[in-house]
Every structure is written in C-alpha cells, then in structure tokens.
Design a protein around this motif. Structure first.
Motif, short mmCIF file in Angstrom:
data_model
loop_
_atom_site.label_atom_id
_atom_site.label_comp_id
_atom_site.label_asym_id
_atom_site.label_seq_id
_atom_site.Cartn_x
_atom_site.Cartn_y
_atom_site.Cartn_z
N PHE A 32 -3.82 -6.80 1.16
CA PHE A 32 -4.05 -7.72 2.27
C PHE A 32 -4.31 -6.92 3.55
CE2 PHE A 32 -1.32 -9.89 -0.81
CZ PHE A 32 -2.05 -11.05 -1.03
N TYR A 33 -5.38 -6.15 3.50
CA TYR A 33 -5.78 -5.29 4.62
C TYR A 33 -7.29 -5.39 4.71
CZ TYR A 33 -6.45 -1.01 7.41
OH TYR A 33 -6.81 -0.09 8.38
N SER A 34 -7.77 -6.07 5.72
CA SER A 34 -9.17 -6.48 5.77
C SER A 34 -10.15 -5.31 5.78
CB SER A 34 -9.42 -7.37 6.99
OG SER A 34 -9.13 -6.66 8.19
N LEU A 61 0.26 -5.53 -0.61
CA LEU A 61 0.15 -4.35 0.24
C LEU A 61 -0.32 -4.76 1.62
CD1 LEU A 61 -1.36 -0.92 -0.74
CD2 LEU A 61 -1.92 -1.98 1.45
N PHE A 62 0.41 -4.32 2.65
CA PHE A 62 0.11 -4.65 4.03
C PHE A 62 0.07 -3.39 4.88
CE2 PHE A 62 2.25 -8.22 2.06
CZ PHE A 62 1.49 -9.31 2.44
N VAL A 63 -0.75 -3.43 5.93
CA VAL A 63 -0.85 -2.30 6.86
C VAL A 63 -0.70 -2.84 8.28
CG1 VAL A 63 -2.26 -0.39 7.70
CG2 VAL A 63 -2.41 -1.08 5.29
N ASN A 64 0.47 -2.63 8.86
CA ASN A 64 0.74 -3.05 10.24
C ASN A 64 0.35 -4.51 10.47
OD1 ASN A 64 1.66 -0.43 10.89
ND2 ASN A 64 -0.42 0.24 11.35
N ASP A 87 2.74 1.85 9.92
CA ASP A 87 3.80 2.46 10.72
C ASP A 87 5.00 1.53 10.87
OD1 ASP A 87 2.11 4.73 11.24
OD2 ASP A 87 1.02 3.47 12.66
N GLU A 88 5.18 0.65 9.92
CA GLU A 88 6.22 -0.37 10.02
C GLU A 88 7.62 0.26 10.02
OE1 GLU A 88 2.71 -1.82 7.54
OE2 GLU A 88 4.11 -0.12 7.42
N PRO A 89 8.44 -0.08 11.02
CA PRO A 89 9.83 0.40 11.03
C PRO A 89 10.67 -0.35 10.00
CG PRO A 89 9.48 -1.04 12.89
CD PRO A 89 8.15 -0.88 12.22
#
Length: 213
Positions: A32-34, A61-64, A87-89
C-alpha cells in the motif's frame, strides 16, 4: 529441523497469490505504497487476501502512511500483520491493534542491535538492503555478515534474494524467514509462478542441502 518461513511480497494478482500458497508460502505481502510498481488498490488487495485462505498470513506493507489511511484499509482488507517500511516510530507501529513487523534498512552506520531493540514490541524485524531515497524493493543485497547471530525478536532477511542465492542466504544468516519480491518476477510487479515455486523450494530445503553438501 527448522524450516525458514517464506513471504512472497508485492503480489498484485489473485492467481499469483494462489500459486504462492500452493507452493508453500507462509505469507503474502500486499503493498500500500503508491510509488511502488507493486502497489494495490483496496478492493484488489481484499480479493487477493481472501483468496489466500485462513492459514496463510496476509501482510500489509506501508511506508510512512497516514494512520487514518491505514485504518481505512484495515476496515476493508483482512490483514493479519502490518509491515512498516519507512521511518515509523514504535508508538506509531503499536497503535493499530495488529501484530507488526518493522523493516530496517542496513545503512552502513546503523547499529543493528540497538535498532532492533527500539522495536522490541514487534513480532519480527526485517533487515533489508539500503539505497538512499528508496524504502525497499531495490533488488540489492547487503553484507550478510552484519545479520545478528542472536536476537530476542525473530529476524527476516530481505534484499536481492532469488532462487539462486536464497539457500546460501538462509544457511549464512540462520534467519527466521526470508522475504522476496523482485526476485520472483518476470517484470516489475509481474510475479512468475515458476520462480515463486523454485524460490520457496530452495529456501525451505536450504538446511537439508547445506548439511549434505
């Protein structure tokens, strides 16, 4: 004898998800990252996830990503595991009431053990190759000697894996599992059922082959 788990990531078609499950995949990854050539829309992802059956883990799957966007996807797509590749905390990763896996890109200066401890609440940590400005799917490998020998969190190996090198990778790192995307494709975003089958077979028989060679 321990058998490494295998995740086929970046699946965009039901037929390839079904082929992966039939070949013995433990998990299917939906991106799920365009900006990725392997990105899927929500309804497309739902169809793929439902086709995997009840005993194969479906991973988002995700990116920020904005947290509201993740929640919207969770309302429609039956995901069992979330994979965060940006960069997810830690507190961001923990908010969705789902098990999560955090990806760490192996920058030269990265203190790997300390970074893993930062995400001790994760059910697993994925170690991937580093390329500046690219969150994953580079097709690059990293120095497997940097892969920790001991960890209190299951470690998944990614980055540049294919059917030719996955057995060596498993033997060298003794990883919990392996994650592949481009290494089982005939073109970006186009999975090959034959390559998927060969990859899974080589990964899961790696320890047997390593001991008999």
């Amino acid at each position: 004898m321990f058998t490494p788990r295998v995740k086929i990531c970046g699946v965009t078609q039901v037929e390839h998800a079904v082929a992966a499950v039939a070949a013995g995949a433990d998990a299917i990854g939906l991106v799920f990252y365009s900006k990725s050539p392997r990105a899927v829309e929500i309804e497309q992802a739902r169809e793929i996830a439902l086709a995997c059956g009840p005993f194969v883990t479906t991973v988002g799957l995700f990116v920020n990503a904005d947290a509201d966007d993740v929640q919207a996807i969770l309302r429609r797509v039956p995901l069992q595991l979330l994979q965060f590749h940006g960069d997810e905390p830690r507190d961001y990763c923990e908010q969705f009431a789902r098990p999560y896996m955090k990806a760490l890109r192996m920058r030269p200066e990265l203190d790997v053990s300390a970074a893993i401890q930062d995400y001790s609440s994760a059910c697993g940590v994925l170690l991937d190759a580093y390329r500046a400005g690219v969150p994953g799917g580079t097709g690059d490998t990293f120095d497997w000697d940097r892969f920790p020998k001991v960890s209190n969190v299951p470690l998944v190996l990614a980055g540049g894996l294919d059917s030719e090198n996955v057995a060596q990778a498993v033997i060298r790192t003794r990883c919990y599992g392996v994650d592949v995307s481009g290494g089982v494709e005939s073109a970006p975003g186009q999975k090959s059922s034959d390559l998927i089958k060969q990859f899974i077979e080589n990964a899961k028989q790696a320890y047997v082959k390593g001991e008999t060679e």
